[in-house]
Design a protein around this motif. Structure first.
Motif, PDB file in Angstrom:
ATOM      1  N   PRO A   1       0.806  -1.218   0.000  1.00 56.98           N
ATOM      2  CA  PRO A   1       0.000   0.000   0.000  1.00 56.98           C
ATOM      3  C   PRO A   1       0.842   1.273   0.000  1.00 56.98           C
ATOM      4  CG  PRO A   1      -0.878  -1.583   1.571  1.00 56.98           C
ATOM      5  CD  PRO A   1       0.425  -2.143   1.084  1.00 56.98           C
ATOM      6  N   ALA A   2       1.959   1.253   0.707  1.00 61.67           N
ATOM      7  CA  ALA A   2       2.792   2.453   0.796  1.00 61.67           C
ATOM      8  C   ALA A   2       3.389   2.849  -0.554  1.00 61.67           C
ATOM      9  CB  ALA A   2       3.911   2.237   1.809  1.00 61.67           C
ATOM     10  N   GLU A   3       3.546   1.895  -1.473  1.00 62.79           N
ATOM     11  CA  GLU A   3       4.120   2.183  -2.784  1.00 62.79           C
ATOM     12  C   GLU A   3       3.087   2.719  -3.762  1.00 62.79           C
ATOM     13  OE1 GLU A   3       6.236  -1.029  -4.508  1.00 62.79           O
ATOM     14  OE2 GLU A   3       7.453  -1.416  -2.734  1.00 62.79           O
ATOM     15  N   SER A   4       1.800   2.560  -3.459  1.00 58.79           N
ATOM     16  CA  SER A   4       0.756   2.934  -4.407  1.00 58.79           C
ATOM     17  C   SER A   4       0.581   4.446  -4.476  1.00 58.79           C
ATOM     18  CB  SER A   4      -0.576   2.276  -4.010  1.00 58.79           C
ATOM     19  OG  SER A   4      -1.615   2.724  -4.847  1.00 58.79           O
ATOM     20  N   LYS A   5       0.474   4.971  -5.679  1.00 58.21           N
ATOM     21  CA  LYS A   5       0.234   6.394  -5.883  1.00 58.21           C
ATOM     22  C   LYS A   5      -1.256   6.704  -6.029  1.00 58.21           C
ATOM     23  CE  LYS A   5       4.713   7.156  -8.124  1.00 58.21           C
ATOM     24  NZ  LYS A   5       5.420   7.634  -9.349  1.00 58.21           N
ATOM     25  N   SER A   6      -2.068   5.657  -6.202  1.00 55.67           N
ATOM     26  CA  SER A   6      -3.502   5.881  -6.419  1.00 55.67           C
ATOM     27  C   SER A   6      -4.350   5.567  -5.197  1.00 55.67           C
ATOM     28  CB  SER A   6      -3.984   5.029  -7.599  1.00 55.67           C
ATOM     29  OG  SER A   6      -3.765   3.647  -7.351  1.00 55.67           O
ATOM     30  N   ILE A   7      -3.754   5.038  -4.141  1.00 55.75           N
ATOM     31  CA  ILE A   7      -4.520   4.697  -2.945  1.00 55.75           C
ATOM     32  C   ILE A   7      -4.889   5.976  -2.191  1.00 55.75           C
ATOM     33  CG2 ILE A   7      -2.524   4.459  -1.410  1.00 55.75           C
ATOM     34  CD1 ILE A   7      -3.898   2.014  -0.171  1.00 55.75           C
ATOM     35  N   THR A   8      -6.084   6.013  -1.616  1.00 51.18           N
ATOM     36  CA  THR A   8      -6.503   7.175  -0.841  1.00 51.18           C
ATOM     37  C   THR A   8      -5.814   7.167   0.520  1.00 51.18           C
ATOM     38  OG1 THR A   8      -8.398   6.035   0.161  1.00 51.18           O
ATOM     39  CG2 THR A   8      -8.761   7.144  -1.960  1.00 51.18           C
ATOM     40  N   ALA A   9      -5.739   8.346   1.121  1.00 56.65           N
ATOM     41  CA  ALA A   9      -5.112   8.449   2.441  1.00 56.65           C
ATOM     42  C   ALA A   9      -5.882   7.629   3.472  1.00 56.65           C
ATOM     43  CB  ALA A   9      -5.057   9.916   2.865  1.00 56.65           C
ATOM     44  N   GLU A  10      -7.217   7.639   3.364  1.00 57.18           N
ATOM     45  CA  GLU A  10      -8.034   6.890   4.315  1.00 57.18           C
ATOM     46  C   GLU A  10      -7.788   5.394   4.212  1.00 57.18           C
ATOM     47  OE1 GLU A  10      -9.615  10.840   3.779  1.00 57.18           O
ATOM     48  OE2 GLU A  10      -9.162   9.276   2.322  1.00 57.18           O
ATOM     49  N   GLU A  11      -7.724   4.882   2.966  1.00 56.56           N
ATOM     50  CA  GLU A  11      -7.512   3.444   2.816  1.00 56.56           C
ATOM     51  C   GLU A  11      -6.105   3.057   3.249  1.00 56.56           C
ATOM     52  OE1 GLU A  11      -8.003  -0.215  -0.376  1.00 56.56           O
ATOM     53  OE2 GLU A  11      -7.775   1.828  -1.139  1.00 56.56           O
ATOM     54  N   LEU A  12      -5.123   3.884   2.924  1.00 54.55           N
ATOM     55  CA  LEU A  12      -3.759   3.589   3.341  1.00 54.55           C
ATOM     56  C   LEU A  12      -3.678   3.491   4.862  1.00 54.55           C
ATOM     57  CD1 LEU A  12      -0.722   3.253   2.880  1.00 54.55           C
ATOM     58  CD2 LEU A  12      -0.541   5.756   2.806  1.00 54.55           C
ATOM     59  N   ALA A  13      -4.306   4.449   5.543  1.00 57.02           N
ATOM     60  CA  ALA A  13      -4.263   4.441   7.001  1.00 57.02           C
ATOM     61  C   ALA A  13      -5.024   3.254   7.570  1.00 57.02           C
ATOM     62  CB  ALA A  13      -4.847   5.743   7.532  1.00 57.02           C
ATOM     63  N   TYR A  14      -6.146   2.925   6.939  1.00 53.29           N
ATOM     64  CA  TYR A  14      -6.938   1.774   7.403  1.00 53.29           C
ATOM     65  C   TYR A  14      -6.148   0.481   7.285  1.00 53.29           C
ATOM     66  CZ  TYR A  14     -10.599  -1.804   7.421  1.00 53.29           C
ATOM     67  OH  TYR A  14     -11.352  -2.915   7.686  1.00 53.29           O
ATOM     68  N   ILE A  15      -5.467   0.306   6.166  1.00 52.17           N
ATOM     69  CA  ILE A  15      -4.669  -0.898   5.968  1.00 52.17           C
ATOM     70  C   ILE A  15      -3.499  -0.916   6.942  1.00 52.17           C
ATOM     71  CG2 ILE A  15      -3.168  -2.137   4.356  1.00 52.17           C
ATOM     72  CD1 ILE A  15      -4.973  -1.150   2.097  1.00 52.17           C
ATOM     73  N   GLU A  16      -2.844   0.244   7.109  1.00 49.53           N
ATOM     74  CA  GLU A  16      -1.728   0.312   8.045  1.00 49.53           C
ATOM     75  C   GLU A  16      -2.182   0.009   9.469  1.00 49.53           C
ATOM     76  OE1 GLU A  16       1.493   0.873   7.628  1.00 49.53           O
ATOM     77  OE2 GLU A  16       1.434   1.103   5.469  1.00 49.53           O
ATOM     78  N   MET A  17      -3.379   0.495   9.827  1.00 47.69           N
ATOM     79  CA  MET A  17      -3.876   0.286  11.178  1.00 47.69           C
ATOM     80  C   MET A  17      -4.180  -1.181  11.442  1.00 47.69           C
ATOM     81  SD  MET A  17      -7.204   1.991  13.044  1.00 47.69           S
ATOM     82  CE  MET A  17      -8.358   0.958  12.152  1.00 47.69           C
ATOM     83  N   THR A  18      -4.638  -1.889  10.419  1.00 46.39           N
ATOM     84  CA  THR A  18      -5.040  -3.291  10.587  1.00 46.39           C
ATOM     85  C   THR A  18      -4.007  -4.248  10.033  1.00 46.39           C
ATOM     86  OG1 THR A  18      -6.281  -3.172   8.501  1.00 46.39           O
ATOM     87  CG2 THR A  18      -7.486  -2.730  10.537  1.00 46.39           C
ATOM     88  N   ALA A  19      -2.806  -3.750   9.746  1.00 49.64           N
ATOM     89  CA  ALA A  19      -1.772  -4.604   9.167  1.00 49.64           C
ATOM     90  C   ALA A  19      -1.410  -5.723  10.125  1.00 49.64           C
ATOM     91  CB  ALA A  19      -0.523  -3.791   8.832  1.00 49.64           C
ATOM     92  N   ILE A  20      -1.142  -6.888   9.570  1.00 46.80           N
ATOM     93  CA  ILE A  20      -0.747  -8.019  10.400  1.00 46.80           C
ATOM     94  C   ILE A  20       0.703  -8.416  10.135  1.00 46.80           C
ATOM     95  CG2 ILE A  20      -3.073  -8.948  10.569  1.00 46.80           C
ATOM     96  CD1 ILE A  20      -2.374 -10.917   8.376  1.00 46.80           C
ATOM     97  N   GLN A  21       1.376  -7.667   9.282  1.00 44.44           N
ATOM     98  CA  GLN A  21       2.767  -7.978   8.983  1.00 44.44           C
ATOM     99  C   GLN A  21       3.671  -6.941   9.628  1.00 44.44           C
ATOM    100  OE1 GLN A  21       4.465  -7.616   4.907  1.00 44.44           O
ATOM    101  NE2 GLN A  21       4.891  -9.786   5.120  1.00 44.44           N
ATOM    102  N   SER A  22       4.740  -7.377  10.226  1.00 47.92           N
ATOM    103  CA  SER A  22       5.680  -6.472  10.879  1.00 47.92           C
ATOM    104  C   SER A  22       6.319  -5.540   9.863  1.00 47.92           C
ATOM    105  CB  SER A  22       6.771  -7.276  11.592  1.00 47.92           C
ATOM    106  OG  SER A  22       7.765  -6.413  12.092  1.00 47.92           O
ATOM    107  N   LYS A  23       6.559  -4.307  10.289  1.00 51.76           N
ATOM    108  CA  LYS A  23       7.232  -3.341   9.416  1.00 51.76           C
ATOM    109  C   LYS A  23       8.738  -3.547   9.399  1.00 51.76           C
ATOM    110  CE  LYS A  23       3.301  -1.392   8.698  1.00 51.76           C
ATOM    111  NZ  LYS A  23       2.613  -1.612   7.437  1.00 51.76           N
ATOM    112  N   LYS A  24       9.254  -4.255  10.399  1.00 54.24           N
ATOM    113  CA  LYS A  24      10.692  -4.461  10.492  1.00 54.24           C
ATOM    114  C   LYS A  24      11.106  -5.723   9.752  1.00 54.24           C
ATOM    115  CE  LYS A  24      11.069  -2.117  14.943  1.00 54.24           C
ATOM    116  NZ  LYS A  24      11.536  -2.212  16.342  1.00 54.24           N
TER     117      LYS A  24
END
Length: 489
Positions: free
Chosen positions: A245-268
């Motif tokens: 999602p972070a690489e997408s240029k067409s994703i909305t800010a709301e959807e990006l934040a929603y996916i980030e908030m519910t992400a199940i994969q570690s960022k590290k």
């Protein structure tokens, strides 16, 4: 500025300028870091239709074309070896006695890259690996007809091995997508939608292969047609697809934040816990169950056209439709099962572990019983009905075995899937060879019963093992704290 909010009050805070999201499910406090106070947006859920669904559709289409390519030879080989299959006498046919060896050759290449593919795509992202997979496989598809003419069955075997190797990157890419793009509440539906491409691709591949093989253009057009579809998909996905999602240029800010908030994969970047994986009982339960599913699936998929032709006496055109019909039902039921699976888990009717076990039993035991009945059917219509029931209900297992890798290890789902899919698909090599040993007379139904008994026993054992040892819980080795900041070995 960092703001911390406890999730137990029922509110969900999404931020347009999310830099980091540490999300833990089940009422555990979440931390969000955002750039400006005015970027904060309060919503109840993510967008109804967003970029994650576009990505899911692209994955579906990629897997769809891959399965069309994978299965088209199961029916086309009948036309390639039957001089009466086409009225156009300019279409070459061959007197090959190693038909089952040809069918199994796809998997000789397919099993090789699986673990490596899962590791590479976890580290670098799946996009360009998938494009290379479909693109190279499609180019080889164009070469297959001349290879058959000038090199015989060995030319076909080489082409299929290359196509198999390329497709070894497709299935391990799916759990990586699920862990990066899909919230837990949507996981069952989107997972089943993507994996339903196997049913739709099988249906479309068999129907089109039967029609084109019997047409004026003959069997070579089958490979040209699906190769062209593959090249078109590569162009579309290169333009529209993204690794995350972070690489997408067409994703909305709301959807990006929603996916980030519910992400199940570690960022590290975490070190792959090889010891944890290979000493995990739930992993081995998944491994065994998935292997049983694959063996039964490929025995049916590779042999249905021959069984309908030799035992049920259907011609090539009818064979294509009837071979595909069970997979049409499988596609419809897979969507139904996925909705039910998400419903019973989201409403806490069943725990995630219980739901995985229930749907695995449905997807294994009913097909096992159906196969036993199929071996005794003398009525062609009844035989097709039994086949539809068996193959259709098999789709329930996709709510279990096909998604369980994300349950056990969202951070390493691609690696786990690569291990499981790679080794289990050795059965794809063995399935046609087993049939060749058991069925020495293809027009003798008693010989086919041996194959169906074997497939039934495999299915039932897979159901039992998963019921006893399977799990839907995240495993401790998924996020080992001591390896949080370590680089990949």
């Amino acid at each position: 500025m960092a703001h911390r909010r406890n999730s137990t009050n029922g509110d969900k805070y999404l931020y347009k300028g999310v830099k980091r999201s540490l999300s833990i499910e089940n009422d555990v406090e979440k931390e969000y870091i955002f750039e400006n106070e005015e970027d904060k947006v309060i919503v109840d859920q993510g967008p109804k239709f967003g970029k994650r669904y576009v990505e899911a559709i692209l994955y579906f289409l990629g897997l769809f074309i891959s399965y069309c390519t994978r299965v088209n030879l199961s029916l086309t080989v009948v036309a390639m070896t039957d001089p009466t299959a086409n009225e156009n006498k300019d279409i070459p046919t061959f007197n090959w006695t190693n038909r089952n060896v040809i069918l199994s050759s796809f998997f000789w290449g397919y099993v090789i890259p699986q673990v490596m593919a899962g590791w590479l795509m976890t580290r670098y992202g799946p996009k360009w690996f998938m494009i290379g997979s479909v693109g190279i496989g499609s180019l080889v598809g164009y070469l297959l007809p001349p290879a058959a003419v000038y090199m015989g069955s060995m030319g076909v075997i080489i082409c299929r091995m290359i196509q198999g190797f390329c497709q070894g990157f497709m299935i391990p890419a799916v759990p990586i997508f699920l862990s990066r793009w899909v919230p837990l509440s949507e996981r069952g539906r989107i997972c089943n939608f993507i994996y339903a491409a196997s049913c739709v691709g099988t249906v479309f591949g068999m129907m089109i292969s039967g029609s084109l093989s019997a047409s004026l253009y003959g069997w070579p057009m089958v490979f040209h047609f699906f190769s062209t579809l593959g090249i078109i998909w590569c162009i579309i996905y290169a333009i529209c697809g993204c690794n995350s999602p972070a690489e997408s240029k067409s994703i909305t800010a709301e959807e990006l934040a929603y996916i980030e908030m519910t992400a199940i994969q570690s960022k590290k970047r975490l070190k792959t816990p090889w010891k944890g994986i290979f000493t995990s009982v739930p992993f081995y339960a998944l491994f065994y169950t998935y292997t049983c599913f694959i063996l039964g699936f490929w025995i049916l998929l590779s042999q249905i056209p021959t069984y309908l032709n030799k035992i049920m006496k259907f011609d090539l055109k009818s064979n294509g439709f009837l071979s595909a019909l069970p997979y049409i039902v499988q596609f419809v039921l897979s969507l139904l099962f996925s909705v039910i699976s998400d419903y019973v888990t989201n409403r806490k009717i069943l725990t995630l572990t219980s739901a995985r076990k229930v749907f695995n039993c449905i997807g294994m035991i009913i097909p096992a019983i159906s196969l036993i009945f199929l071996g005794y059917c003398t009525n062609a219509t009844l035989g097709v009905v039994v086949l539809i029931i068996g193959v259709g209900t098999n789709s329930a297992a996709t709510c279990s075995a096909f998604i369980n890798n994300v349950d056990l290890a969202p951070n390493f789902s691609g690696v786990v899937q690569g291990i499981v899919n790679g080794f289990s698909n050795i059965c794809g090599i063995l399935a046609p060879l087993i049939v060749q040993v058991l069925v020495t007379d293809e027009e003798n139904q008693v010989h086919w019963r041996r194959t169906f008994y074997l497939a039934s026993a495999v299915y039932i054992s897979g159901a039992i093992i998963f019921c006893i040892f399977g799990s839907g819980e995240v495993q401790p080795w998924n996020d080992d704290k001591k390896d949080e900041d370590s680089e990949e070995a």
